[in-house]
Write a protein that holds these residues in place. Sequence first.
Motif, PDB file in Angstrom:
ATOM      1  N   ASN A   1       6.807  13.133  -1.118  1.00 10.61           N
ATOM      2  CA  ASN A   1       6.001  12.492  -0.163  1.00 10.61           C
ATOM      3  C   ASN A   1       5.735  11.138  -0.168  1.00 10.61           C
ATOM      4  O   ASN A   1       5.776  10.360   1.025  1.00 10.61           O
ATOM      5  CB  ASN A   1       4.633  13.027  -0.354  1.00 10.61           C
ATOM      6  CG  ASN A   1       3.775  13.172   0.969  1.00 10.61           C
ATOM      7  OD1 ASN A   1       4.274  13.611   2.010  1.00 10.61           O
ATOM      8  ND2 ASN A   1       2.617  12.437   1.048  1.00 10.61           N
TER       9      ASN A   1
ATOM     10  N   SER B   1       0.802   8.368   3.576  1.00 11.33           N
ATOM     11  CA  SER B   1       1.166   9.488   2.732  1.00 11.33           C
ATOM     12  C   SER B   1       0.526  10.669   2.793  1.00 11.33           C
ATOM     13  O   SER B   1       0.566  11.812   2.813  1.00 11.33           O
ATOM     14  CB  SER B   1       1.320   9.029   1.228  1.00 11.33           C
ATOM     15  OG  SER B   1       0.055   8.617   0.808  1.00 11.33           O
TER      16      SER B   1
ATOM     17  N   ALA C   1       6.867   8.278   2.873  1.00 12.37           N
ATOM     18  CA  ALA C   1       5.593   7.426   3.265  1.00 12.37           C
ATOM     19  C   ALA C   1       6.374   6.008   3.169  1.00 12.37           C
ATOM     20  O   ALA C   1       6.431   5.293   4.110  1.00 12.37           O
ATOM     21  CB  ALA C   1       4.508   7.631   2.583  1.00 12.37           C
TER      22      ALA C   1
ATOM     23  N   VAL D   1       8.678  12.810  12.314  1.00 10.67           N
ATOM     24  CA  VAL D   1       7.794  14.025  12.338  1.00 10.67           C
ATOM     25  C   VAL D   1       8.258  15.280  12.888  1.00 10.67           C
ATOM     26  O   VAL D   1       8.223  16.242  12.287  1.00 10.67           O
ATOM     27  CB  VAL D   1       6.487  13.495  13.164  1.00 10.67           C
ATOM     28  CG1 VAL D   1       5.590  14.781  13.373  1.00 10.67           C
ATOM     29  CG2 VAL D   1       5.745  12.399  12.291  1.00 10.67           C
TER      30      VAL D   1
ATOM     31  N   LEU E   1       1.269  12.495   6.059  1.00 11.69           N
ATOM     32  CA  LEU E   1       2.586  12.724   5.936  1.00 11.69           C
ATOM     33  C   LEU E   1       2.208  14.210   5.301  1.00 11.69           C
ATOM     34  O   LEU E   1       2.992  15.383   5.509  1.00 11.69           O
ATOM     35  CB  LEU E   1       3.294  12.184   5.163  1.00 11.69           C
ATOM     36  CG  LEU E   1       4.542  11.122   5.864  1.00 11.69           C
ATOM     37  CD1 LEU E   1       5.449  10.317   4.849  1.00 11.69           C
ATOM     38  CD2 LEU E   1       5.354  12.100   6.703  1.00 11.69           C
TER      39      LEU E   1
END
Length: 222
Positions: A163, A147, A167, A215, A150
Amino acid sequence: MAELPQLHSDDTRERLLAAGLALFGRHGYDGVTTRMLAAAARVNQSAIPYHFGGKEGVYRAVAEFIAAEMGPRIQSLTREAEQRLQDPATDPGELLVQVVRDLAAASFVPGHPLAWFIFLTREQFHPTPAFDVLYERFTRPGHTLVSRLLARVTGQPEESPENLLLAHALIGAMVAFGSARTTLQRRLGWSESDYEPAQLQAMLAVIEQHCRATVAGLRRQA
């Protein structure tokens, strides 16, 4: 009934831990008796209270064993990631991809049997006090590392629900190779046992590919 041979203390503990891991994963805490543990470990039943205080102690020791195996690996990955993030040239997205692959590699190394995943999955559905051991020393640190990276990619607060959910999704894609391995093995015609080295490498490549695509998608949305 003949007495079982006397074993060295460490050998007795190791046998009971191995028996506990296999039996608790298969039957759950309530489905295992001390008689079953002693028989599987081939030790006297009195060894259980002597070494662990009882069945609950064996169960907790199994959780501590898994945490002791995985916790230091995650701590090492966290330290390395934090050091690399201090370099302005480090791409947090690329670092996240590498960390997810490394977490998967640490989880699926030879010697981590199917019983590990069964035990961990049971604790997710039916948490016991042992869950706190696993959470604090193993699962939460890994979740926090993912996390944190991220958040560097998305710009969202690290502890925001969005978030943390992202994760969890990334970790879940990796965990599925352990908790749902039988489906995968049947679909691919692999033997339903521990993954072979070539199979592990194929899985790690897919996990990396999936994370890299995630991503890239998040960066387009940012």
